[in-house]
Write an enzyme that holds these catalytic residues in place. Structure first.
Site, mmCIF file in Angstrom:
data_model
loop_
_atom_site.group_PDB
_atom_site.id
_atom_site.type_symbol
_atom_site.label_atom_id
_atom_site.label_comp_id
_atom_site.label_asym_id
_atom_site.label_seq_id
_atom_site.Cartn_x
_atom_site.Cartn_y
_atom_site.Cartn_z
ATOM 1 N N HIS A 168 3.347 2.297 17.275
ATOM 2 C CA HIS A 168 2.965 0.982 17.784
ATOM 3 C C HIS A 168 2.867 -0.009 16.623
ATOM 4 C CE1 HIS A 168 0.894 2.744 21.616
ATOM 5 N NE2 HIS A 168 2.199 2.606 21.759
ATOM 6 N N ARG A 178 8.951 8.774 22.530
ATOM 7 C CA ARG A 178 9.501 8.013 23.644
ATOM 8 C C ARG A 178 10.745 8.741 24.142
ATOM 9 N NH1 ARG A 178 8.345 4.042 19.626
ATOM 10 N NH2 ARG A 178 6.766 2.504 20.299
ATOM 11 N N ARG A 180 3.849 11.475 26.776
ATOM 12 C CA ARG A 180 3.496 10.659 25.603
ATOM 13 C C ARG A 180 2.071 10.110 25.747
ATOM 14 N NH1 ARG A 180 5.456 7.088 21.455
ATOM 15 N NH2 ARG A 180 4.814 4.910 21.746
ATOM 16 N N LYS A 191 11.376 2.151 18.344
ATOM 17 C CA LYS A 191 11.347 0.802 18.894
ATOM 18 C C LYS A 191 11.411 -0.216 17.764
ATOM 19 C CE LYS A 191 9.048 -1.745 22.584
ATOM 20 N NZ LYS A 191 7.942 -1.717 23.559
#
Length: 300
Positions: free
Chosen positions: A268, A149, A245, A174
């Protein structure tokens, strides 16, 4: 709203920051979303959170929808509201969650734009003509090599990259999660070239990618450099960091067919987020099926 209700809101935001360790970006979004709910309550003279009903939440979301908010933004607002009431329920300050069964209007899911392999090669093999372009190539190679990212790349420190073992550690992913990622041969070569010419104006600067003044390069600067690179090198596609990405994920899935591995590499939390790349790859899968399945082959 009463001072108590506002303090409860502040307590919830503090819990998100300290206990759940959400990112600064998520915290800012939730704070803004709940501010709109507080204004809605002020307009209707609601004194505390317990007076809100499901009908009130539905009306608030409808007003935000008429104001032009997308389905995705409305879903995030509802998530923030549900989280607030869940916090208040756990601390014994309200009896129910009025947002629990309220849903945002559905919106068609847009597939992310990607580059094909030839386009990526054209972008990365265009050639560097200055120190800053050597740095830029290293950044772009790393985006595509490791599926980073934008915020993850800008946060990288020199100590986060292991050139010998060809891997890097993302410490600011994240949700505050870290992950170890491989670094491809081309990216390693590009990084080695950059480290030889990296400005050392400030010996205390730990950032991997720095400006001409030796300071950490910010997200916006990286976005602009990629845009300028494409213009200067005559690449017609409007490329942004996240497109690299997306391309990383799509190309890896095409070759490996390993959705779980791609999920881990992208960082994720839910595999449903990764599954969007299976839609991008469906045409390729159909072609493989037509060529390989004994009952699908076309007769000559």
């Amino acid at each position: 709203m009463q001072a108590l209700a506002r303090q409860q809101l502040l307590d919830y935001l503090q819990q998100l920051k300290v206990e759940r360790r959400v990112s600064a970006h998520t915290l800012t979004n939730y704070q803004r979303d709940l501010k709109h709910l507080a204004l809605f309550c002020d307009d209707r003279q609601c004194e505390d959170w317990s007076t809100l009903s499901s009908a009130d939440i539905l009306k608030h979301i409808a007003e935000r929808h008429r104001a032009g908010l997308s389905s995705k933004s409305l879903q995030r607002e509802l998530s923030a509201i549900r989280g607030l009431f869940l916090f208040l329920m756990k601390t014994g300050q309200v009896d129910n969650n009025p947002a629990q069964h309220v849903k945002a209007p559905k919106q068609a899911r847009k597939l992310p734009k990607t580059l094909d392999v030839d386009q990526v090669c054209a972008l990365l093999d265009a050639g560097a003509n200055s120190v800053l372009e050597v740095r830029d190539v290293a950044m772009f190679e790393l985006f595509y090599s490791s599926g980073l990212r934008l915020s993850e790349l800008s946060s990288l420190d020199l100590a986060d990259v292991d050139m010998h073992d060809r891997q890097l550690m993302v410490l600011s992913g994240k949700g505050g999660k870290s992950r170890l990622l491989p670094v491809g041969k081309k990216a390693v070569q590009a990084l080695q070239k950059w480290l030889k010419v990296r400005p050392s104006v400030d010996d205390n600067e730990r950032a991997l990618f720095t400006s001409a003044k030796g300071k950490r390069l910010g997200n916006r600067s990286i976005q602009l450099r990629l845009k300028q690179w494409c213009i200067k090198k005559g690449i017609p596609e409007s490329v942004h960091p996240h497109m690299l990405r997306h391309s990383f994920a799509t190309h890896l899935l095409e070759s490996s067919r390993d959705l779980r591995a791609v999920q881990e590499l992208l960082g994720h939390e839910n595999i449903s987020t990764t599954q969007i790349y299976t839609h991008l790859d469906f045409q390729h899968l159909a072609e493989v099926y037509d060529q390989a399945h004994p009952r699908a082959k076309k007769t000559k």
